[in-house]
Design a protein around this motif. Structure first.
Motif, PDB file in Angstrom:
ATOM      1  N   ASP A  20       0.799  -1.227   0.000  1.00 47.32           N
ATOM      2  CA  ASP A  20       0.000   0.000   0.000  1.00 47.32           C
ATOM      3  C   ASP A  20       0.831   1.276   0.000  1.00 47.32           C
ATOM      4  O   ASP A  20       0.343   2.338   0.375  1.00 47.32           O
ATOM      5  CB  ASP A  20      -1.005  -0.013   1.160  1.00 47.32           C
ATOM      6  CG  ASP A  20      -0.329  -0.222   2.511  1.00 47.32           C
ATOM      7  OD1 ASP A  20       0.914  -0.163   2.570  1.00 47.32           O
ATOM      8  OD2 ASP A  20      -1.051  -0.447   3.500  1.00 47.32           O
ATOM      9  N   HIS A  45       3.278  -5.278   3.145  1.00 45.65           N
ATOM     10  CA  HIS A  45       2.270  -6.121   3.789  1.00 45.65           C
ATOM     11  C   HIS A  45       2.046  -7.407   2.989  1.00 45.65           C
ATOM     12  O   HIS A  45       1.660  -7.358   1.810  1.00 45.65           O
ATOM     13  CB  HIS A  45       0.920  -5.390   3.873  1.00 45.65           C
ATOM     14  CG  HIS A  45       0.980  -4.075   4.581  1.00 45.65           C
ATOM     15  ND1 HIS A  45       1.081  -3.967   5.943  1.00 45.65           N
ATOM     16  CD2 HIS A  45       0.926  -2.805   4.117  1.00 45.65           C
ATOM     17  CE1 HIS A  45       1.090  -2.683   6.284  1.00 45.65           C
ATOM     18  NE2 HIS A  45       1.004  -1.963   5.199  1.00 45.65           N
ATOM     19  N   ARG A 108     -11.688  -8.671   1.417  1.00 41.44           N
ATOM     20  CA  ARG A 108     -12.092  -7.634   2.376  1.00 41.44           C
ATOM     21  C   ARG A 108     -12.337  -6.298   1.674  1.00 41.44           C
ATOM     22  O   ARG A 108     -13.340  -5.627   1.937  1.00 41.44           O
ATOM     23  CB  ARG A 108     -10.994  -7.489   3.439  1.00 41.44           C
ATOM     24  CG  ARG A 108     -11.200  -6.368   4.432  1.00 41.44           C
ATOM     25  CD  ARG A 108     -10.134  -6.451   5.514  1.00 41.44           C
ATOM     26  NE  ARG A 108     -10.224  -5.367   6.474  1.00 41.44           N
ATOM     27  CZ  ARG A 108      -9.273  -4.431   6.632  1.00 41.44           C
ATOM     28  NH1 ARG A 108      -8.182  -4.445   5.890  1.00 41.44           N
ATOM     29  NH2 ARG A 108      -9.422  -3.493   7.547  1.00 41.44           N
ATOM     30  N   ARG A 139      -6.972  -0.672   2.874  1.00 41.60           N
ATOM     31  CA  ARG A 139      -7.741   0.561   2.998  1.00 41.60           C
ATOM     32  C   ARG A 139      -7.065   1.783   2.362  1.00 41.60           C
ATOM     33  O   ARG A 139      -7.764   2.696   1.903  1.00 41.60           O
ATOM     34  CB  ARG A 139      -8.065   0.832   4.471  1.00 41.60           C
ATOM     35  CG  ARG A 139      -9.271   0.030   4.981  1.00 41.60           C
ATOM     36  CD  ARG A 139      -9.589   0.373   6.419  1.00 41.60           C
ATOM     37  NE  ARG A 139      -8.494   0.002   7.297  1.00 41.60           N
ATOM     38  CZ  ARG A 139      -8.287   0.501   8.504  1.00 41.60           C
ATOM     39  NH1 ARG A 139      -9.106   1.413   8.977  1.00 41.60           N
ATOM     40  NH2 ARG A 139      -7.271   0.089   9.231  1.00 41.60           N
ATOM     41  N   PRO A 140      -5.717   1.840   2.331  1.00 44.70           N
ATOM     42  CA  PRO A 140      -5.109   3.013   1.670  1.00 44.70           C
ATOM     43  C   PRO A 140      -5.591   3.202   0.235  1.00 44.70           C
ATOM     44  O   PRO A 140      -5.768   4.333  -0.228  1.00 44.70           O
ATOM     45  CB  PRO A 140      -3.612   2.703   1.734  1.00 44.70           C
ATOM     46  CG  PRO A 140      -3.469   1.912   2.993  1.00 44.70           C
ATOM     47  CD  PRO A 140      -4.698   1.027   3.012  1.00 44.70           C
ATOM     48  N   GLU A 156      -5.958  11.277   5.076  1.00 41.83           N
ATOM     49  CA  GLU A 156      -6.103  10.970   6.508  1.00 41.83           C
ATOM     50  C   GLU A 156      -7.574  11.004   6.943  1.00 41.83           C
ATOM     51  O   GLU A 156      -8.003  10.176   7.749  1.00 41.83           O
ATOM     52  CB  GLU A 156      -5.313  11.979   7.357  1.00 41.83           C
ATOM     53  CG  GLU A 156      -3.837  12.074   7.021  1.00 41.83           C
ATOM     54  CD  GLU A 156      -3.004  11.024   7.730  1.00 41.83           C
ATOM     55  OE1 GLU A 156      -3.476  10.475   8.741  1.00 41.83           O
ATOM     56  OE2 GLU A 156      -1.885  10.745   7.249  1.00 41.83           O
ATOM     57  N   ARG A 173     -10.598  -7.619   9.286  1.00 39.23           N
ATOM     58  CA  ARG A 173      -9.657  -8.463   8.572  1.00 39.23           C
ATOM     59  C   ARG A 173      -9.827  -9.922   8.991  1.00 39.23           C
ATOM     60  O   ARG A 173     -10.079 -10.223  10.149  1.00 39.23           O
ATOM     61  CB  ARG A 173      -8.245  -8.007   8.949  1.00 39.23           C
ATOM     62  CG  ARG A 173      -7.109  -8.752   8.311  1.00 39.23           C
ATOM     63  CD  ARG A 173      -5.782  -8.331   8.939  1.00 39.23           C
ATOM     64  NE  ARG A 173      -5.622  -6.874   8.926  1.00 39.23           N
ATOM     65  CZ  ARG A 173      -5.294  -6.176   7.846  1.00 39.23           C
ATOM     66  NH1 ARG A 173      -5.066  -6.773   6.709  1.00 39.23           N
ATOM     67  NH2 ARG A 173      -5.168  -4.853   7.910  1.00 39.23           N
ATOM     68  N   HIS A 251       5.233   5.202   3.546  1.00 43.22           N
ATOM     69  CA  HIS A 251       4.378   4.685   2.474  1.00 43.22           C
ATOM     70  C   HIS A 251       4.407   5.612   1.249  1.00 43.22           C
ATOM     71  O   HIS A 251       3.968   5.221   0.182  1.00 43.22           O
ATOM     72  CB  HIS A 251       2.918   4.577   2.923  1.00 43.22           C
ATOM     73  CG  HIS A 251       2.593   3.429   3.841  1.00 43.22           C
ATOM     74  ND1 HIS A 251       3.059   3.337   5.131  1.00 43.22           N
ATOM     75  CD2 HIS A 251       1.820   2.328   3.655  1.00 43.22           C
ATOM     76  CE1 HIS A 251       2.577   2.230   5.693  1.00 43.22           C
ATOM     77  NE2 HIS A 251       1.832   1.594   4.821  1.00 43.22           N
ATOM     78  N   HIS A 256       1.928   8.743   8.750  1.00 45.37           N
ATOM     79  CA  HIS A 256       2.856   8.363   9.813  1.00 45.37           C
ATOM     80  C   HIS A 256       3.953   9.429  10.001  1.00 45.37           C
ATOM     81  O   HIS A 256       4.888   9.235  10.754  1.00 45.37           O
ATOM     82  CB  HIS A 256       3.469   6.981   9.589  1.00 45.37           C
ATOM     83  CG  HIS A 256       2.441   5.916   9.320  1.00 45.37           C
ATOM     84  ND1 HIS A 256       1.374   5.702  10.161  1.00 45.37           N
ATOM     85  CD2 HIS A 256       2.297   5.037   8.301  1.00 45.37           C
ATOM     86  CE1 HIS A 256       0.622   4.722   9.657  1.00 45.37           C
ATOM     87  NE2 HIS A 256       1.146   4.312   8.536  1.00 45.37           N
TER      88      HIS A 256
HETATM   89  P1  AMP Z   1      -5.704  -2.135   6.184  1.00 44.00           P
HETATM   90  O1  AMP Z   1      -4.553  -3.082   6.051  1.00 44.00           O
HETATM   91  O2  AMP Z   1      -6.588  -2.202   5.001  1.00 44.00           O
HETATM   92  O3  AMP Z   1      -6.462  -2.246   7.459  1.00 44.00           O
HETATM   93  O4  AMP Z   1      -5.065  -0.682   6.191  1.00 44.00           O
HETATM   94  C1  AMP Z   1      -4.040  -0.446   7.103  1.00 44.00           C
HETATM   95  C2  AMP Z   1      -3.040   0.477   6.435  1.00 44.00           C
HETATM   96  O5  AMP Z   1      -3.605   1.747   6.349  1.00 44.00           O
HETATM   97  C3  AMP Z   1      -1.756   0.585   7.214  1.00 44.00           C
HETATM   98  O6  AMP Z   1      -0.704   0.041   6.456  1.00 44.00           O
HETATM   99  C4  AMP Z   1      -1.527   2.036   7.430  1.00 44.00           C
HETATM  100  O7  AMP Z   1      -0.362   2.471   6.782  1.00 44.00           O
HETATM  101  C5  AMP Z   1      -2.697   2.732   6.823  1.00 44.00           C
HETATM  102  N1  AMP Z   1      -3.382   3.481   7.861  1.00 44.00           N
HETATM  103  C6  AMP Z   1      -4.043   2.979   8.905  1.00 44.00           C
HETATM  104  N2  AMP Z   1      -4.570   3.964   9.654  1.00 44.00           N
HETATM  105  C7  AMP Z   1      -4.237   5.118   9.037  1.00 44.00           C
HETATM  106  C8  AMP Z   1      -4.480   6.491   9.318  1.00 44.00           C
HETATM  107  N3  AMP Z   1      -5.187   6.874  10.381  1.00 44.00           N
HETATM  108  N4  AMP Z   1      -3.966   7.389   8.486  1.00 44.00           N
HETATM  109  C9  AMP Z   1      -3.273   7.022   7.405  1.00 44.00           C
HETATM  110  N5  AMP Z   1      -2.989   5.748   7.098  1.00 44.00           N
HETATM  111  C10 AMP Z   1      -3.476   4.803   7.899  1.00 44.00           C
END
Ligand code: AMP
Ligand code: FE
Ligand code: FE
Ligand code: ZN
Length: 282
Positions: A20, A45, A108, A139-140, A156, A173, A251, A256
């Motif tokens: 991501d 990931h 998912r 989710r990104p 964000e 997940r 990323h 972050h």
């Molecule tokens: P997922 O694996 O689909 O649950 O997404 C998680 C990924 O989203 C992680 O690798 C984070 O880098 C990114 N992520 C999670 N929370 C945030 C946030 N609040 N702001 C920006 N990126 C996030």
């Protein structure tokens, strides 16, 4: 995260477009090299697809590339993410497990797209797949799709609202438990470290269980850690005999908060991690 921000020579937590992140593995290594990073772990990931390209890019630039992957788990322990260092991209049995995790990611995201549609957000799976460019879905990629359609004003904001755990669009997940993630890394000769421990619910209770199945490190040095959280992680490392690790979790979108190499990680960390590798048995 401007070009003038300081950088240190070790970064053990980064992502490319193979999961991501936004940069190709080669561009990630070139950016890191340009900032003075000499030892870089690519920790996409659930995939090692970018490792060969990153190693090749590092060879000409004096960057040592460490093969790694971050295994995200979601359970009653909150978000426990396990970084597996020194795992082998040519290990077919490991790749089979990683493929299963990536397939779960795909299902998912597909389910979340369906829920988003039901909630009135016009986001198509085809567009999300285009954005991901073949990378392990997450989710990104949904956040980017929502942002380009104007449903949020920033990347964000998507995580804080439409994609949050409390949102009706959220889908949990399916995958490994924290202990299974540690065991998977160990079974394949890797060295597991607990990523950004601040996202774990019940850290002091979970940690000894993870240590019992082979956890070797804890990510003490992290951009979003307060000095107090770093100190707490260092104390836990001493208590449990863990190697304090660290990295930017870069990323490429400024999430972050820090650029490549911007988090101090003691150079001796590499040797300490190597000393925790288990020799293949048999
Ligand atoms: P997922 O694996 O689909 O649950 O997404 C998680 C990924 O989203 C992680 O690798 C984070 O880098 C990114 N992520 C999670 N929370 C945030 C946030 N609040 N702001 C920006 N990126 C996030
Ligand atoms: Fe990520
Ligand atoms: Fe993570
Ligand atoms: Zn990460």
């Amino acid at each position: 995260m401007g070009p003038l921000s300081v950088a240190y020579p070790v970064d053990l937590h980064t992502h490319s477009v193979c999961s991501d992140g936004t940069l190709s593995p080669g561009d990630l290594v070139r950016r890191a090299a340009g900032r003075g990073v000499r030892v870089l772990a690519l920790s996409d990931h659930d995939t090692l697809a970018g490792v060969a390209e990153a190693v090749a890019a590092g060879e000409g630039l004096g960057v040592r590339l460490i093969s790694a992957s971050e295994l995200n788990t979601e359970s009653e322990w909150g978000d426990a993410h396990v970084l597996g260092y020194f795992i082998d991209p040519t290990d077919a049995a490991l790749e089979e497990r990683l493929r299963w995790l990536r397939e779960n990611r795909g299902r998912r995201v597909e389910l979340m797209v369906q829920k988003l549609k039901q909630l009135g957000y016009g986001v198509s799976l085809d567009r999300v797949l285009e954005i991901a460019q073949g990378g392990a879905l997450g989710r990104p990629h949904l956040a980017e799709a929502l942002l380009e359609k104007g449903y949020v004003h920033s990347y964000e904001e998507a995580f804080d609202t439409i994609l949050a755990k409390s949102s009706p669009a959220y889908v949990a997940r399916v995958g490994l438990s924290p202990l299974e993630a540690v065991e998977l890394v160990r079974r394949h000769g890797g060295v597991p470290s607990l990523a950004h421990p601040g996202t774990v619910v019940g850290l002091e209770a979970l940690l000894p269980k993870m240590v019992a199945v082979g956890l070797a490190g804890i990510e003490a040095y992290y951009g979003e850690h307060s000095p107090e959280l770093t100190e707490r992680c260092l104390a836990l490392a001493r208590t449990h005999g863990l190697v304090p690790t660290g990295g930017s979790d870069f990323h490429g979108r400024g999430e972050h908060g820090v650029d490549l190499g911007a988090v101090f990680v003691p150079p001796e960390t590499i040797q300490m991690l190597e000393s925790r590798r288990m020799r293949p048995s048999g």
